[in-house]
Structures are given as structure tokens and as C-alpha cells.
Design a protein around this motif. Structure first.
Motif, PDB file in Angstrom:
ATOM      1  N   MET A  94      19.303 -55.069 -16.902  1.00 24.60           N
ATOM      2  CA  MET A  94      19.801 -53.724 -16.869  1.00 24.60           C
ATOM      3  C   MET A  94      19.130 -52.863 -17.939  1.00 24.60           C
ATOM      4  O   MET A  94      18.748 -51.729 -17.684  1.00 24.60           O
ATOM      5  CB  MET A  94      21.308 -53.718 -17.075  1.00 24.60           C
ATOM      6  N   PHE A  95      18.979 -53.406 -19.161  1.00 21.32           N
ATOM      7  CA  PHE A  95      18.351 -52.634 -20.235  1.00 21.32           C
ATOM      8  C   PHE A  95      16.889 -52.326 -19.925  1.00 21.32           C
ATOM      9  O   PHE A  95      16.361 -51.317 -20.379  1.00 21.32           O
ATOM     10  CB  PHE A  95      18.453 -53.374 -21.568  1.00 21.32           C
ATOM     11  N   VAL A  96      16.243 -53.209 -19.159  1.00 19.46           N
ATOM     12  CA  VAL A  96      14.840 -52.975 -18.823  1.00 19.46           C
ATOM     13  C   VAL A  96      14.712 -51.716 -17.968  1.00 19.46           C
ATOM     14  O   VAL A  96      13.828 -50.879 -18.201  1.00 19.46           O
ATOM     15  CB  VAL A  96      14.235 -54.204 -18.101  1.00 19.46           C
ATOM     16  N   LEU A  97      15.598 -51.550 -16.996  1.00 18.61           N
ATOM     17  CA  LEU A  97      15.568 -50.349 -16.165  1.00 18.61           C
ATOM     18  C   LEU A  97      15.881 -49.097 -16.980  1.00 18.61           C
ATOM     19  O   LEU A  97      15.245 -48.054 -16.802  1.00 18.61           O
ATOM     20  CB  LEU A  97      16.548 -50.481 -15.001  1.00 18.61           C
ATOM     21  N   LEU A  98      16.845 -49.210 -17.890  1.00 16.04           N
ATOM     22  CA  LEU A  98      17.147 -48.074 -18.755  1.00 16.04           C
ATOM     23  C   LEU A  98      15.977 -47.770 -19.684  1.00 16.04           C
ATOM     24  O   LEU A  98      15.719 -46.603 -20.009  1.00 16.04           O
ATOM     25  CB  LEU A  98      18.410 -48.359 -19.565  1.00 16.04           C
ATOM     26  N   ALA A  99      15.267 -48.816 -20.111  1.00 14.14           N
ATOM     27  CA  ALA A  99      14.104 -48.611 -20.976  1.00 14.14           C
ATOM     28  C   ALA A  99      13.008 -47.852 -20.234  1.00 14.14           C
ATOM     29  O   ALA A  99      12.340 -46.982 -20.812  1.00 14.14           O
ATOM     30  CB  ALA A  99      13.580 -49.951 -21.487  1.00 14.14           C
ATOM     31  N   PHE A 100      12.810 -48.160 -18.957  1.00 16.84           N
ATOM     32  CA  PHE A 100      11.821 -47.413 -18.174  1.00 16.84           C
ATOM     33  C   PHE A 100      12.235 -45.945 -18.046  1.00 16.84           C
ATOM     34  O   PHE A 100      11.402 -45.046 -18.123  1.00 16.84           O
ATOM     35  CB  PHE A 100      11.630 -48.039 -16.792  1.00 16.84           C
ATOM     36  N   ALA A 101      13.522 -45.706 -17.854  1.00 12.28           N
ATOM     37  CA  ALA A 101      14.009 -44.324 -17.790  1.00 12.28           C
ATOM     38  C   ALA A 101      13.792 -43.614 -19.128  1.00 12.28           C
ATOM     39  O   ALA A 101      13.399 -42.443 -19.163  1.00 12.28           O
ATOM     40  CB  ALA A 101      15.487 -44.302 -17.409  1.00 12.28           C
ATOM     41  N   ALA A 102      14.019 -44.325 -20.223  1.00 12.00           N
ATOM     42  CA  ALA A 102      13.790 -43.737 -21.547  1.00 12.00           C
ATOM     43  C   ALA A 102      12.313 -43.450 -21.768  1.00 12.00           C
ATOM     44  O   ALA A 102      11.954 -42.440 -22.382  1.00 12.00           O
ATOM     45  CB  ALA A 102      14.326 -44.667 -22.629  1.00 12.00           C
ATOM     46  N   LEU A 103      11.448 -44.333 -21.271  1.00 15.53           N
ATOM     47  CA  LEU A 103      10.008 -44.091 -21.387  1.00 15.53           C
ATOM     48  C   LEU A 103       9.595 -42.843 -20.615  1.00 15.53           C
ATOM     49  O   LEU A 103       8.709 -42.100 -21.041  1.00 15.53           O
ATOM     50  CB  LEU A 103       9.222 -45.297 -20.874  1.00 15.53           C
ATOM     51  N   LEU A 104      10.233 -42.605 -19.483  1.00 13.62           N
ATOM     52  CA  LEU A 104       9.940 -41.397 -18.707  1.00 13.62           C
ATOM     53  C   LEU A 104      10.538 -40.152 -19.365  1.00 13.62           C
ATOM     54  O   LEU A 104       9.990 -39.057 -19.243  1.00 13.62           O
ATOM     55  CB  LEU A 104      10.457 -41.547 -17.280  1.00 13.62           C
ATOM     56  N   ALA A 105      11.651 -40.309 -20.058  1.00 14.15           N
ATOM     57  CA  ALA A 105      12.306 -39.173 -20.704  1.00 14.15           C
ATOM     58  C   ALA A 105      11.631 -38.788 -22.019  1.00 14.15           C
ATOM     59  O   ALA A 105      11.753 -37.644 -22.461  1.00 14.15           O
ATOM     60  CB  ALA A 105      13.774 -39.490 -20.951  1.00 14.15           C
ATOM     61  N   ALA A 106      10.934 -39.709 -22.641  1.00  9.33           N
ATOM     62  CA  ALA A 106      10.324 -39.443 -23.949  1.00  9.33           C
ATOM     63  C   ALA A 106       9.338 -38.270 -23.927  1.00  9.33           C
ATOM     64  O   ALA A 106       9.393 -37.419 -24.827  1.00  9.33           O
ATOM     65  CB  ALA A 106       9.666 -40.704 -24.488  1.00  9.33           C
ATOM     66  N   PRO A 107       8.445 -38.154 -22.943  1.00  9.41           N
ATOM     67  CA  PRO A 107       7.559 -36.979 -22.938  1.00  9.41           C
ATOM     68  C   PRO A 107       8.319 -35.662 -22.763  1.00  9.41           C
ATOM     69  O   PRO A 107       7.940 -34.643 -23.350  1.00  9.41           O
ATOM     70  CB  PRO A 107       6.627 -37.223 -21.743  1.00  9.41           C
ATOM     71  N   VAL A 108       9.384 -35.677 -21.996  1.00  5.06           N
ATOM     72  CA  VAL A 108      10.199 -34.473 -21.836  1.00  5.06           C
ATOM     73  C   VAL A 108      10.829 -34.100 -23.174  1.00  5.06           C
ATOM     74  O   VAL A 108      10.878 -32.922 -23.557  1.00  5.06           O
ATOM     75  CB  VAL A 108      11.285 -34.679 -20.749  1.00  5.06           C
ATOM     76  N   TRP A 109      11.284 -35.100 -23.916  1.00  4.98           N
ATOM     77  CA  TRP A 109      11.864 -34.882 -25.247  1.00  4.98           C
ATOM     78  C   TRP A 109      10.825 -34.257 -26.174  1.00  4.98           C
ATOM     79  O   TRP A 109      11.115 -33.296 -26.889  1.00  4.98           O
ATOM     80  CB  TRP A 109      12.370 -36.223 -25.802  1.00  4.98           C
ATOM     81  N   VAL A 110       9.610 -34.782 -26.161  1.00  5.42           N
ATOM     82  CA  VAL A 110       8.542 -34.258 -27.020  1.00  5.42           C
ATOM     83  C   VAL A 110       8.229 -32.806 -26.664  1.00  5.42           C
ATOM     84  O   VAL A 110       8.086 -31.949 -27.549  1.00  5.42           O
ATOM     85  CB  VAL A 110       7.274 -35.142 -26.916  1.00  5.42           C
ATOM     86  N   ILE A 111       8.136 -32.501 -25.387  1.00  9.19           N
ATOM     87  CA  ILE A 111       7.857 -31.126 -24.950  1.00  9.19           C
ATOM     88  C   ILE A 111       8.981 -30.189 -25.397  1.00  9.19           C
ATOM     89  O   ILE A 111       8.725 -29.084 -25.885  1.00  9.19           O
ATOM     90  CB  ILE A 111       7.641 -31.073 -23.429  1.00  9.19           C
ATOM     91  N   ALA A 112      10.218 -30.628 -25.270  1.00  9.69           N
ATOM     92  CA  ALA A 112      11.351 -29.796 -25.685  1.00  9.69           C
ATOM     93  C   ALA A 112      11.305 -29.524 -27.188  1.00  9.69           C
ATOM     94  O   ALA A 112      11.572 -28.394 -27.629  1.00  9.69           O
ATOM     95  CB  ALA A 112      12.673 -30.474 -25.310  1.00  9.69           C
ATOM     96  N   VAL A 113      10.955 -30.522 -27.979  1.00 11.33           N
ATOM     97  CA  VAL A 113      10.875 -30.339 -29.429  1.00 11.33           C
ATOM     98  C   VAL A 113       9.760 -29.362 -29.780  1.00 11.33           C
ATOM     99  O   VAL A 113       9.938 -28.458 -30.609  1.00 11.33           O
ATOM    100  CB  VAL A 113      10.677 -31.700 -30.139  1.00 11.33           C
ATOM    101  N   VAL A 114       8.606 -29.516 -29.151  1.00  6.66           N
ATOM    102  CA  VAL A 114       7.481 -28.620 -29.433  1.00  6.66           C
ATOM    103  C   VAL A 114       7.816 -27.181 -29.040  1.00  6.66           C
ATOM    104  O   VAL A 114       7.556 -26.239 -29.807  1.00  6.66           O
ATOM    105  CB  VAL A 114       6.203 -29.112 -28.711  1.00  6.66           C
ATOM    106  N   VAL A 115       8.414 -26.986 -27.879  1.00  7.62           N
ATOM    107  CA  VAL A 115       8.775 -25.635 -27.434  1.00  7.62           C
ATOM    108  C   VAL A 115       9.803 -25.017 -28.379  1.00  7.62           C
ATOM    109  O   VAL A 115       9.698 -23.838 -28.745  1.00  7.62           O
ATOM    110  CB  VAL A 115       9.292 -25.662 -25.976  1.00  7.62           C
ATOM    111  N   LYS A 116      10.770 -25.795 -28.814  1.00  6.20           N
ATOM    112  CA  LYS A 116      11.791 -25.274 -29.730  1.00  6.20           C
ATOM    113  C   LYS A 116      11.167 -24.895 -31.067  1.00  6.20           C
ATOM    114  O   LYS A 116      11.484 -23.838 -31.630  1.00  6.20           O
ATOM    115  CB  LYS A 116      12.902 -26.315 -29.932  1.00  6.20           C
TER     116      LYS A 116
END
Length: 163
Positions: free
Chosen positions: A1-23
Motif C-alpha cells: 500500500m505504501f508503495v502506491l502512495l509513494a508513487f503518488a507522492a513522487l507525482l505530486a512532488a513536481p506540483v509542490w515545487v511549482i507551487a512553491v516557486v510561483v508563491k
């Protein structure tokens, strides 16, 4: 289960970086609101907490993946993570231990000593703790600043009222 969540987190990480840069760009550019400092502290606390959660999910997924690799397949014993971490100790391995709090995958030797299956668990755990501490400090700073502004507004009389 954590492996699937880890893949989702890996996909969310670039979105997080973009949000931080824009802010950060929106803070640097002119035309900010007057209360941008408190809003930035609160937003930063939320983003640091999100980073801590994403990192924790990634490291939990890595532990679960290492544990799964050590229990399935023809080349699973000794654990692949243990073989890769210290090839010169393979003949002394007797097992492994997966821990989810704190996240770690340790290889057990004949004499009972252990060594980490990967050095990345140590620094990832450190990053999780650092992000959580930064989040707490930013949230406390936002709360302190809000309380200070409220107290200042309460003490200062309105200039339009007769004194």
C-alpha cells in the motif's frame, strides 16, 4: 500500500515545487496584499507539512518495497538491499528487519549486529523531521504575528473618535 502512495507522492512532488516557486515569485513581485507576511507564514507552514508527509510516504514506500523484494522471487535471499549495501558481508547475513516507525530496513548479521540496507533512510528521516519542525515553527510564527497584530489594533485608539 505504501508503495502506491509513494508513487503518488513522487507525482505530486513536481506540483509542490511549482507551487512553491510561483508563491515565492508572487512575494517578490510588486502588488502584494498588506497582510502578505502572515499569509506567507501560514502557507509556508502548510507546504512544509505537505513536504514532510510526501517524504514520509516516499520513505515508507521504499521500506515496503525492500521488504517485498526480500520475500518474493528466486533471488530474494539474502535481501537485495542488504546485498547491494555491503557485498562483502553477504556470507554473514542471517536476515533483515523492516521498521515503519522510524522507517528503516536493517540487515542482520550472524553476531546480531545490524547495518542499514540503504543510507538514504537516515537522511530521508532527517528531512522528514526537519520539514515537520519547520512547519511547526512557521505555524507558531504565524500565530504569534496574528496575536501581536490583534493586540496592536486593540491598543491603538481610532484616530476618528474624540479623545
Amino acid at each position: 500500500m505504501f508503495v502506491l502512495l509513494a508513487f503518488a507522492a513522487l507525482l505530486a512532488a513536481p506540483v509542490w515545487v511549482i507551487a512553491v516557486v510561483v508563491k515565492l515569485l508572487s512575494v517578490v513581485l510588486p502588488g502584494r496584499r498588506s497582510d502578505w507576511g502572515v499569509r506567507l507564514l501560514r502557507w509556508g507552514a502548510g507546504m512544509a507539512a505537505a513536504a514532510a508527509v510526501m517524504l514520509l510516504v516516499m520513505v515508507l514506500g521504499a521500506v515496503e518495497l525492500s521488504d517485498h523484494e526480500s520475500r518474493s522471487g528466486t533471488n530474494s535471499s539474502p535481501a537485495p538491499a542488504c546485498r547491494d549495501a555491503a557485498p562483502h558481508l553477504v556470507e554473514h547475513l542471517v536476515g533483515h528487519r523492516a521498521s515503519y516507525l522510524p522507517p528503516a530496513f536493517d540487515c542482520v548479521l550472524e553476531d546480531g549486529t545490524t547495518y542499514p540496507g540503504s543510507e538514504s533512510y537516515v537522511w530521508l528521516n532527517g528531512l522528514v523531521v526537519t520539514c515537520a519542525a519547520v512547519s511547526a515553527l512557521l505555524a507558531a510564527g504565524g500565530r504569534y504575528t496574528t496575536a501581536r497584530q490583534t493586540a496592536r489594533q486593540t491598543r491603538v485608539p481610532d484616530p476618528g473618535t474624540p479623545g
